[in-house]
Design a protein around this motif. Structure first.
Motif, short mmCIF file in Angstrom:
data_model
loop_
_atom_site.label_atom_id
_atom_site.label_comp_id
_atom_site.label_asym_id
_atom_site.label_seq_id
_atom_site.Cartn_x
_atom_site.Cartn_y
_atom_site.Cartn_z
N CYS A 259 0.83 -1.13 -0.01
CA CYS A 259 0.09 0.08 0.11
C CYS A 259 0.87 1.24 0.21
O CYS A 259 1.92 1.36 0.79
CB CYS A 259 -1.12 0.18 1.18
N THR B 101 -0.54 4.15 0.90
CA THR B 101 -1.41 5.32 1.32
C THR B 101 -0.78 5.68 2.82
O THR B 101 -0.97 7.07 3.02
CB THR B 101 -2.82 4.98 1.28
N TYR B 102 -0.06 4.88 3.35
CA TYR B 102 0.81 5.16 4.71
C TYR B 102 -0.09 5.63 5.77
O TYR B 102 0.09 6.65 6.32
CB TYR B 102 1.87 6.02 4.31
N CYS C 159 -2.73 2.48 10.54
CA CYS C 159 -2.84 1.39 9.98
C CYS C 159 -1.51 0.40 10.41
O CYS C 159 -0.35 0.77 10.01
CB CYS C 159 -2.84 1.27 8.64
N PHE D 6 -1.50 -2.93 9.46
CA PHE D 6 -1.51 -3.69 8.30
C PHE D 6 -0.70 -3.75 6.94
O PHE D 6 -0.05 -4.57 6.66
CB PHE D 6 -2.84 -3.93 7.69
N TYR D 7 -0.56 -2.53 6.53
CA TYR D 7 0.24 -2.36 5.33
C TYR D 7 1.66 -2.62 5.29
O TYR D 7 2.35 -2.36 6.26
CB TYR D 7 -0.23 -0.85 4.63
N GLY E 189 -4.68 -3.20 0.34
CA GLY E 189 -3.92 -1.79 0.27
C GLY E 189 -4.12 -1.18 -1.01
O GLY E 189 -4.55 -1.87 -2.10
N THR E 190 -3.78 0.01 -1.31
CA THR E 190 -3.62 0.55 -2.54
C THR E 190 -2.45 0.26 -3.03
O THR E 190 -1.51 0.94 -3.05
CB THR E 190 -3.98 2.23 -2.50
N LYS F 135 -5.13 9.90 1.43
CA LYS F 135 -6.16 8.78 1.28
C LYS F 135 -7.18 9.71 0.52
O LYS F 135 -8.33 9.05 0.09
CB LYS F 135 -6.55 8.15 2.50
S1 SF4 Z 1 -4.19 -0.67 4.04
FE1 SF4 Z 1 -5.94 0.85 3.93
S2 SF4 Z 1 -5.91 1.86 5.97
FE2 SF4 Z 1 -3.67 0.46 5.59
S3 SF4 Z 1 -2.34 2.17 4.77
FE3 SF4 Z 1 -3.41 1.38 2.81
S4 SF4 Z 1 -5.25 2.61 2.53
FE4 SF4 Z 1 -4.33 3.28 4.74
#
Ligand code: SF4
Length: 379
Positions: A65, A67-68, A72, A74-75, A111-112, A192
């Motif tokens: 991802c 978008t950071y 979060c 997870f990414y 993620g993006t 985002k």
């Molecule tokens: S996975 Fe979703 S929440 Fe996590 S950084 Fe990327 S866009 Fe943001």
């Protein structure tokens, strides 16, 4: 009559409350009174003592991802050794396993990922629908849709949403709404997109005939006025969808969550169960044009999940089989089908399995005990 009683009385008479009145409700600590009003309003939509749930699975197809978001856990950044994209065969297997336990809904969420072309999503959805024509794809958040547009070589947002819908996307979950106000969004997830970007994706989905849901995440240090504004923006968009006569029913459900600060780069106080229940009740009171409210047991735990059913919720959400995004941030509550049935019963309701459109598929009432036992044993 106290100001709180006056506002609740107004809502119970079927009149809309405004954002100032919404803030006044947030400022009170009379949460049981709010819960009782929210429960009455819920019963106007759902007179039967039934609480629904959906059997579904989250498939976190990629964790890469760009978008950071600060909150979060997870990414992984593009180029990270821990980044992954699930092979298609693994995704198919997860869907098959979901169907095998009576599941109907797949929530693909990731993620993006800037390395995936737009054709990745359309090809994957077509392949899924070819193999599993009856599964409902309730997948991708607005941030992922906007990334698809970015990598699509010049398609408009509407073209992207239409193409992905035609490829097999049935409905759009409301993730990534966080707080629909740019002051908070800039603080927590600068890349985002604005609240308007999020809403544009949702309104485009409504226009092309898809239902969606809306979430709200509290606990980022947002002002009470910003929570009220978030709800106002969702209510207005829902009004617009219903007034336009689209085949979509717009936002089918509203789901308030709480921010889970563990393992993230953001320091914040955990939202108390009382604050969560209060927010849930106020959103049911304020959002008079959204039929379904979903409990957030993933973040709050099953016991609070049970209480939500008397604070405006008619739905216990998904018996998620997998939830890497939330569990990476420390919320590890898992509720399987059997305990979902038990918790709903303990809350004094009759459990019923639903589909993504909130059609009831199976009621688990006393006459169905035998059927239910067979169902659980088979699964
Ligand atoms: S996975 Fe979703 S929440 Fe996590 S950084 Fe990327 S866009 Fe943001």
């Amino acid at each position: 009559m106290s100001p709180i009683d006056r506002i609740l009385d107004k809502a119970l008479r079927g009149e809309r409350i405004d954002t100032d009145e919404c803030v006044t409700l947030f400022e009170t600590d009379q949460i049981e009174k709010l819960g009782a009003a929210a429960n009455q309003l819920m019963q106007k939509w759902h007179p039967e003592p039934v609480s629904t749930f959906v059997i579904g699975r989250n498939v976190n197809y990629t964790n890469i991802c760009d978008t950071y978001c600060r909150f979060c856990a997870f990414y992984r950044a593009p180029g990270s050794k821990e980044g992954y994209v699930l092979p298609d065969e693994v995704i198919f297997q997860k869907i098959q396993e979901t169907i095998d336990v009576g599941g109907t809904e797949i929530l693909m969420q990731g993620g993006t990922n800037p390395e995936l072309p737009f054709s990745y999503y359309t090809d994957l959805l077509r392949a899924i629908k070819e193999r599993f024509p009856n599964i409902t794809m309730h997948s991708f958040s607005p941030a992922e849709i906007l990334k698809m547009q970015e990598v699509s070589d010049g398609l408009s947002l509407e073209q992207v949403v239409r193409e992905i819908h035609e490829a097999g996307l049935d409905s759009l979950p409301g993730g990534g709404a966080e707080i629909l106000d740019d002051r908070t969004r800039r603080k927590i997830s600068r890349l985002k997109g604005s609240w308007r970007d999020w809403m544009d994706v949702m309104q485009t989905a409504h226009k092309v005939g898809m239902n969606t849901t809306a979430t709200m995440v509290i606990g980022f240090g947002e002002l009470l006025e910003e929570r009220a504004l978030h709800m106002e923006r969702v209510r207005t968009a829902q009004d617009e969808c219903l007034a336009n006569g689209y085949s979509s029913k717009g936002f089918l459900a509203f789901i308030p969550w709480t921010f889970q600060p563990d393992n993230t780069n953001m320091k914040a106080e955990r939202v108390s169960p009382e604050e969560y229940l209060k927010t849930l009740a106020i959103s049911r009171i304020f959002l008079d044009n959204i039929p379904n409210f979903q409990a957030s047991w993933v973040t709050m735990g099953p016991e609070i999940g049970k209480l939500t059913l008397s604070y405006g919720c008619n739905d216990f959400g998904s018996t998620m089989i997998e939830e890497n995004v939330v569990s990476a941030a420390g919320a590890t509550h898992k509720v399987n089908i059997e305990s979902t049935l038990r918790l709903i019963r303990e809350a004094g309701k009759i459990p019923a399995q639903r589909d993504t459109k909130y059609n009831i598929l199976k009621v688990f009432n006393d006459e169905h005990i035998r059927v239910e036992r067979d169902f659980i044993m088979q699964n």
